[in-house]
Write a protein that holds these residues in place. Sequence first.
Motif, short mmCIF file in Angstrom:
data_model
loop_
_atom_site.label_atom_id
_atom_site.label_comp_id
_atom_site.label_asym_id
_atom_site.label_seq_id
_atom_site.Cartn_x
_atom_site.Cartn_y
_atom_site.Cartn_z
N LYS A 147 55.01 33.34 57.44
CA LYS A 147 55.27 34.12 56.21
C LYS A 147 55.81 33.22 55.10
CE LYS A 147 56.05 38.84 57.73
NZ LYS A 147 57.04 39.82 58.10
N ARG A 148 56.75 32.35 55.49
CA ARG A 148 57.35 31.43 54.54
C ARG A 148 56.27 30.53 53.94
NH1 ARG A 148 62.44 28.99 57.46
NH2 ARG A 148 60.93 27.66 58.44
N ALA A 149 55.40 30.03 54.81
CA ALA A 149 54.33 29.15 54.37
C ALA A 149 53.36 29.90 53.45
CB ALA A 149 53.60 28.57 55.57
N ALA A 150 53.07 31.15 53.81
CA ALA A 150 52.12 31.94 53.00
C ALA A 150 52.65 32.13 51.58
CB ALA A 150 51.87 33.28 53.67
N ILE A 151 53.94 32.40 51.48
CA ILE A 151 54.53 32.59 50.14
C ILE A 151 54.46 31.27 49.36
CG2 ILE A 151 56.70 33.07 48.91
CD1 ILE A 151 57.34 35.02 51.31
N ALA A 152 54.75 30.16 50.04
CA ALA A 152 54.68 28.85 49.38
C ALA A 152 53.26 28.54 48.93
CB ALA A 152 55.17 27.77 50.33
N SER A 153 52.29 28.90 49.76
CA SER A 153 50.89 28.66 49.41
C SER A 153 50.50 29.44 48.15
CB SER A 153 50.01 29.05 50.59
OG SER A 153 48.69 29.24 50.18
N LEU A 154 50.95 30.69 48.08
CA LEU A 154 50.63 31.50 46.90
C LEU A 154 51.32 30.96 45.65
CD1 LEU A 154 50.66 35.09 48.46
CD2 LEU A 154 48.68 33.75 47.74
N LEU A 155 52.54 30.46 45.83
CA LEU A 155 53.25 29.87 44.67
C LEU A 155 52.53 28.61 44.19
CD1 LEU A 155 57.02 30.24 45.67
CD2 LEU A 155 55.82 31.44 43.84
N ALA A 156 52.10 27.79 45.15
CA ALA A 156 51.40 26.54 44.78
C ALA A 156 50.08 26.85 44.09
CB ALA A 156 51.16 25.69 46.02
N ALA A 157 49.47 27.97 44.48
CA ALA A 157 48.17 28.33 43.91
C ALA A 157 48.25 28.69 42.42
CB ALA A 157 47.56 29.48 44.69
N VAL A 158 49.44 29.00 41.93
CA VAL A 158 49.61 29.34 40.51
C VAL A 158 49.15 28.17 39.63
CG1 VAL A 158 51.37 29.82 38.74
CG2 VAL A 158 51.49 30.94 40.97
N ASN A 159 49.35 26.97 40.14
CA ASN A 159 49.00 25.77 39.37
C ASN A 159 47.48 25.53 39.31
OD1 ASN A 159 49.45 23.22 38.07
ND2 ASN A 159 49.11 22.22 40.03
N LEU A 160 46.71 26.19 40.21
CA LEU A 160 45.27 25.89 40.28
C LEU A 160 44.54 26.21 38.97
CD1 LEU A 160 44.37 27.04 43.91
CD2 LEU A 160 44.92 24.76 43.11
N PRO A 161 44.66 27.46 38.44
CA PRO A 161 43.98 27.72 37.16
C PRO A 161 44.54 26.89 36.02
CG PRO A 161 45.30 29.62 37.83
CD PRO A 161 45.29 28.67 38.98
N LEU A 162 45.85 26.65 36.07
CA LEU A 162 46.48 25.83 35.01
C LEU A 162 45.85 24.44 34.99
CD1 LEU A 162 48.84 25.80 32.94
CD2 LEU A 162 50.25 24.83 34.74
N GLY A 163 45.66 23.86 36.17
CA GLY A 163 45.06 22.53 36.26
C GLY A 163 43.60 22.55 35.86
N HIS A 164 42.86 23.52 36.39
CA HIS A 164 41.42 23.55 36.13
C HIS A 164 41.10 23.77 34.65
CE1 HIS A 164 37.22 23.89 36.99
NE2 HIS A 164 37.17 25.04 36.34
N TYR A 165 41.86 24.67 34.03
CA TYR A 165 41.56 24.98 32.62
C TYR A 165 42.38 24.16 31.63
CZ TYR A 165 38.80 28.75 34.53
OH TYR A 165 37.85 29.45 35.24
N SER A 166 43.17 23.21 32.13
CA SER A 166 44.01 22.41 31.23
C SER A 166 43.17 21.65 30.21
CB SER A 166 44.87 21.44 32.04
OG SER A 166 44.04 20.61 32.82
N VAL A 167 41.95 21.28 30.60
CA VAL A 167 41.10 20.54 29.66
C VAL A 167 40.61 21.42 28.52
CG1 VAL A 167 40.34 18.72 31.23
CG2 VAL A 167 39.13 20.89 31.22
N ASP A 168 40.60 22.73 28.74
CA ASP A 168 40.19 23.65 27.67
C ASP A 168 41.40 24.08 26.83
OD1 ASP A 168 37.60 23.60 28.75
OD2 ASP A 168 38.14 25.17 30.19
N TRP A 169 42.54 24.23 27.49
CA TRP A 169 43.73 24.73 26.79
C TRP A 169 44.44 23.63 26.00
CZ3 TRP A 169 45.65 27.49 31.85
CH2 TRP A 169 44.89 28.64 32.04
N GLY A 170 44.50 22.45 26.57
CA GLY A 170 45.28 21.39 25.94
C GLY A 170 44.39 20.38 25.22
#
Lengths: 269, 201, 58
Positions: free
Chosen positions: A163-186
């Motif tokens: 459960k602890r790992a699952a929550i950490a995985s979901l938190l880490a996943a927040v960065n995925l769209p930020l990283g992928h679309y950073s070239v469009d946003w920034g």
Amino acid sequence: MNSAIPETTSQFARSATASIPTRVLGCLAVASLAAVALLGLVVSPRDVNQGEAVRFMYLHLPVIWIAYASFVLAAVASALLLWKGAARPDKGRHYDRLAGAAAEVGVFFTALTIITGAMWGRLTWGVYWQWDARLTTTAIMFVSYLGYLALRQIPAEPVVRSKRAAIASLLAAVNLPLGHYSVDWGVTLHQEASLSSLSDPLITGDMLVVLVFSVMSFTIVAAWLMVHRYRVIRLEEIFEEEGLETALAARRAEVDQPGESGLETAGAL
Amino acid sequence: MDVNDRSGLDDSEPPPALDLTPRHGLDDVDAIRRELGKGKKRWITVAGVLIVFAFGFLVVQFLQDATVFFRNVDQAVAERDELGDRRFRIQGRVIPDSVEVIDDVVTFEILHGCATAAVRHLTDPAELFDNPWIPVVLDGSWKPQTVKLVGGTDDYVFESDRMLINHTNEYSSNNAEQVESNLPDDFLVGCDLTRNDVGLD
Amino acid sequence: MESWGMILTGYGIVFGALLGYALVVLRRGRRLVDQLGLGELVTEAAEVGEHHEEPPWT
């Protein structure tokens, strides 16, 4: 396979985490990787601007695609674990293994992304690294999933740990769209996506064919790695459970015969 | 404090016996699990601390520098007073006919958003610099100097000591025709500059 | 030429790393199988009366 192994050895003893489908997948992975090397290094033409450096595209794009796909898979498995794991503990364990295997493969491919990106950057931009939005978010992604893998290693009761790992995985996943679309946003040094749509690619014919083939090949490799890693996690669980059972038995023996340390016995397993 | 001073103790009471009870309950699975994972825990703690520090460092880098990596020429010209002699990064496409090399100093003009800027670059240019209309990112600052540009004159030159190539997301194996189209068709739309000014016709 | 040196190094690193990782995963699986006694001879395991289980993928 070693032909000297006697007939009486079980199938499992010889194959460990392999099975017929994974062997087929493995052969396919090796053959397609050989083809990627041939196509990427020999068959692909030079790019009109980048020259030979374009050959890094056939490594860099597929490995980052695998990294993103693996982390998305880990996030989906983690969400399913939190959602359905309580009602079905067996399913929960399955999702936990899937998330763990996917995240580890993702971290491995992120490392390859950073290495190939740095080398490609040296040839095209003129530098190995810059604190550009895409590069920085990729590094953040790498470190956060390393943290996830470390968290999985902390000894705890399996349900709590998963459960602890699952929550950490979901938190880490927040960065995925930020990283992928950073070239469009920034405003970034890293170029925008070249393959956001297959119907209107910014890569001409021959190069596109090699790139698509390379993406498929690396996907096969990643699938092979993930299946084996999943099975290794399953074996690790069995090992841990057996170790625990031995330790418990030793504890009981310790009570019956004071003076002997049961945990030492367990540690020797 | 004298450890042998037993004056405060009541000699009638027997000394406390050594605790010989098991370290945890017989079936305390969690405690046994923790005991078994003791060795593992040490390196995980070290790794965890390193990961937290690395994560913090990267987030700071992201907030400091990453979101706006460079200013395009038009922005850099518009913000010239504000920028003063501060170092920053400027981005634009190199006008092919403007490149000159004198005593290891490369001078050229860059163009973006209908604005041009003269550049004096003091170190070796990047490998792909020779490509026509290549977009470059230059590290440096504005210096007062009257220079002639394709669209008139300017009182400032951008002096740079570091050049990065900002290559696009387009890949092609075609030849001269592709080189020609390195400058997007709409690049000069709405500008006072003409294709003739920048040497395209 | 500098490009080719870098490119070949890059391909070498990627393929080498993939091979290395695959071997690490396979060896870890094999070692666990051995440690769990799943790799013992069937007859030998039966003689000593050991429990001999195989995971679902076999």
